[in-house]
Design an enzyme around this catalytic site. Structure first.
Site, PDB file in Angstrom:
ATOM      1  N   LYS A 113       0.846  -1.340   0.022  1.00  0.00           N
ATOM      2  CA  LYS A 113      -0.142   0.005  -0.068  1.00  0.00           C
ATOM      3  C   LYS A 113       0.821   1.200  -0.158  1.00  0.00           C
ATOM      4  O   LYS A 113       0.383   2.271  -0.407  1.00  0.00           O
ATOM      5  CB  LYS A 113      -1.017   0.098   1.351  1.00  0.00           C
ATOM      6  CG  LYS A 113      -1.675  -1.222   1.383  1.00  0.00           C
ATOM      7  CD  LYS A 113      -2.810  -1.192   0.510  1.00  0.00           C
ATOM      8  CE  LYS A 113      -4.134  -2.197   0.866  1.00  0.00           C
ATOM      9  NZ  LYS A 113      -3.561  -3.588   0.413  1.00  0.00           N
TER      10      LYS A 113
HETATM   11  C1  PLP Z   1      -3.909  -4.688  -0.181  1.00  0.00           C
HETATM   12  C2  PLP Z   1      -3.298  -5.815   0.018  1.00  0.00           C
HETATM   13  C3  PLP Z   1      -3.379  -6.824  -1.039  1.00  0.00           C
HETATM   14  C4  PLP Z   1      -4.581  -6.940  -2.191  1.00  0.00           C
HETATM   15  O1  PLP Z   1      -4.430  -5.884  -3.122  1.00  0.00           O
HETATM   16  P1  PLP Z   1      -5.607  -5.491  -3.988  1.00  0.00           P
HETATM   17  O2  PLP Z   1      -5.277  -4.278  -4.612  1.00  0.00           O
HETATM   18  O3  PLP Z   1      -6.601  -5.103  -2.892  1.00  0.00           O
HETATM   19  O4  PLP Z   1      -5.801  -6.400  -4.781  1.00  0.00           O
HETATM   20  C5  PLP Z   1      -2.551  -8.053  -1.278  1.00  0.00           C
HETATM   21  N1  PLP Z   1      -1.321  -8.098  -0.364  1.00  0.00           N
HETATM   22  C6  PLP Z   1      -1.393  -7.186   0.830  1.00  0.00           C
HETATM   23  C7  PLP Z   1      -0.080  -7.326   1.533  1.00  0.00           C
HETATM   24  C8  PLP Z   1      -2.022  -6.314   0.873  1.00  0.00           C
HETATM   25  O5  PLP Z   1      -1.944  -5.348   1.821  1.00  0.00           O
END
Ligand code: PLP
Length: 498
Positions: A113
């Site tokens: 993120k």
């Molecule tokens: C948010 C997240 C995901 C999923 O990503 P999306 O864009 O929601 O499909 C996968 N792994 C981690 C560690 C995340 O924080």
């Protein structure tokens, strides 16, 4: 370039307005009216560039009412050595000739993120300023873990903003809780809510639309905004690393110019993998996009059958950031694959709201299958994958990344396609250390030990260093102690902003 809504009932807006609004007034998501295409020469020309330069090049194509100076300033402030603990920002680790991992967790919170939330505040503030807005922006976040901390780190001490993060008191891991309640910064507020994530999220949604709260805010010179994953400002920075990974492999001659690769993406809300689809539409040579799900495999079923059905049991898994039954960003994919048929997308989304399911037409289903392949991994497969990847490659992966790797194995077995694969690695293994330690050391070694003891155990076993921001988390002062009931969320916002 203007941005239009996937539901077609909003007039097109500038990118600055799209970032400021977050979601379109008709409930749809903003998308650029056309996708820019890079020629092979343009692509090769960026090979020698560093991550910041690559990011500026991609962002310029989409942020058309930003000046080059505004873009390069945002990129420099976001992707630098003070924020990312690896000089390449998003390095690619090659563990076998056709197997690479794109590490997206070198930012301040050790999960992917950060790739978007480190730059979003700067983009948002420039967008807000250019639309003539003078109010102080208040970012409200409901989080089940990763997003809250990443948003706090992104917005901390950004002039003209305040951020208030609500998390469910009993719904996050001890490390995630400590990451948030020890957050430093003059404009940050963290509040625990007695209840689960749904209570917290519906409380925040209600605040956004409560006229009395919005009036009170306006009088005090504030205005709500959102940093959630449907904001275009979260998506566009994610397109960058797909190009960057490809260029890195080309630089190292792991692939030849123009050679196609497969990306494997551990998926929840469909944001990350959608960015890879956009990169492909823009000319990046991609063969297949492999969508990896955990037991909450609503997307696997959709990609295989053309029917999206959220009426199913929700599981809490060891890859919690993928525990999602409504993948909001899928709406943007449907818009592209139907030839931008907004009325059709609008009808499917209405069906999803009303019945929890919809079925796409055969042509769209074929289009989905042309671009994507999907499977899922359960808990046992995920843990086994962590152990076998360590044994075979001496490379440690977290639970989300392990879902991706396990699904890649299934893809290769099912199709015989051994195209070079880039598995997107979305979190540091130390962030989800309990399950990672259990996979490597066994159940007995983990029983009765807290997360900090497990960090040490994992580091001792693997010889890897514990990330600095996690190591001493239990010794940092707790700065945020508010705990409220769901019905007190409105008052606490007014108190904070009072
Ligand atoms: C948010 C997240 C995901 C999923 O990503 P999306 O864009 O929601 O499909 C996968 N792994 C981690 C560690 C995340 O924080």
């Amino acid at each position: 370039m203007l941005y239009e809504s996937t539901r077609g009932r909003t007039r097109p807006v500038t990118v600055s307005e799209a970032l400021k609004l977050g979601i379109a007034p008709d409930g749809g998501l903003f998308v650029p009216e056309c996708l820019p295409v890079l020629s092979p020469d343009q692509l090769t020309g960026a090979a020698a560039a560093d991550y910041q330069q690559r990011a500026a090049r991609i962002l310029e194509l989409f942020l058309t009412d930003f000046s080059p100076g505004e873009i390069s300033e945002s990129v420099t402030r976001a992707y630098n050595a003070g924020k990312f603990d690896n000089p390449d920002v998003a390095p690619v680790r090659t563990v076998a000739p056709n197997l690479h991992f794109l590490e997206l967790w070198h930012g301040p919170t050790y999960a992917f993120k950060d790739m978007a939330l480190q730059i979003l505040p700067y983009l948002l503030m420039k967008a807000v300023a250019s639309t003539g807005e003078t109010a102080e922006i208040v970012i409200l976040v409901a989080t089940s873990g990763d997003t809250g901390k990443a948003a706090l780190e992104g917005f901390r001490d950004v002039t003209g903003t305040r951020i208030i993060v609500f998390f469910p008191a009993a719904g996050v891991s001890e490390i995630q809780r400590l990451q948030m309640v020890t957050q430093e910064g003059g404009n940050v507020h963290v509040v625990a809510v007695r209840g689960n994530f749904d209570d917290t999220q519906s409380g925040v949604k209600a605040l956004f639309t409560d006229p009395s709260v919005n009036d009170a805010l306006q009088q005090r010179g504030h205005r709500f905004s959102s940093a959630n994953s449907i904001n275009w400002g979260r998506l566009v920075p994610q397109i960058v690393y797909y190009f960057s990974a490809y260029l890195d492999l080309q630089d190292r001659e792991a692939i030849s110019p123009g050679q196609a690769v497969n990306f494997v993406v551990p998926t929840g809300n469909f944001g990350n993998i959608l960015a890879s689809f956009y990169a492909r539409c823009m000319g990046l040579p991609v063969n297949r996009l492999i969508c990896a799900a955990n037991r909450n495999n609503v997307l696997t079923d959709f990609i295989r059958t053309g029917t999206y059905d959220r009426n199913r049991t929700f599981y809490r898994t060891i890859s919690p950031s993928m525990d999602i039954l409504i993948s909001s960003n899928l709406e943007r994919l449907l818009y592209e694959l139907t030839g931008r048929n907004a009325p059709q997308v609008d009808r499917w989304m209405a069906e999803l709201r009303e019945t929890g399911r919809y079925q796409v037409d055969p042509r769209t289903r074929e289009q989905v299958a042309h671009h994507f392949w999907s499977d899922f991994a359960d808990e046992d497969e995920t843990e086994a994958e962590i152990a076998s990847t360590w044994q075979e490659h001496h490379y440690l992966i977290d639970t989300h990344t392990a879902v991706g790797k396990a699904v890649l194995n299934k893809y290769r077995a099912a199709t015989g396609d051994h195209t070079p694969a880039i598995v997107v690695s979305t979190a540091s293994p130390f962030k989800f250390n309990q399950a990672v330690a259990r996979s490597l050391l066994g159940r007995d070694a983990v029983a009765g030990r807290n997360e900090f003891e497990l960090l040490e155990a994992l580091a001792a076993f693997t010889g890897l260093e514990i990330p600095s921001g996690l190591r001493d988390l239990d010794k940092k002062p707790v700065l945020h102690t508010r705990v409220v009931g769901k019905e007190e969320m409105k008052q606490v916002v007014l108190d904070i902003l009072g």
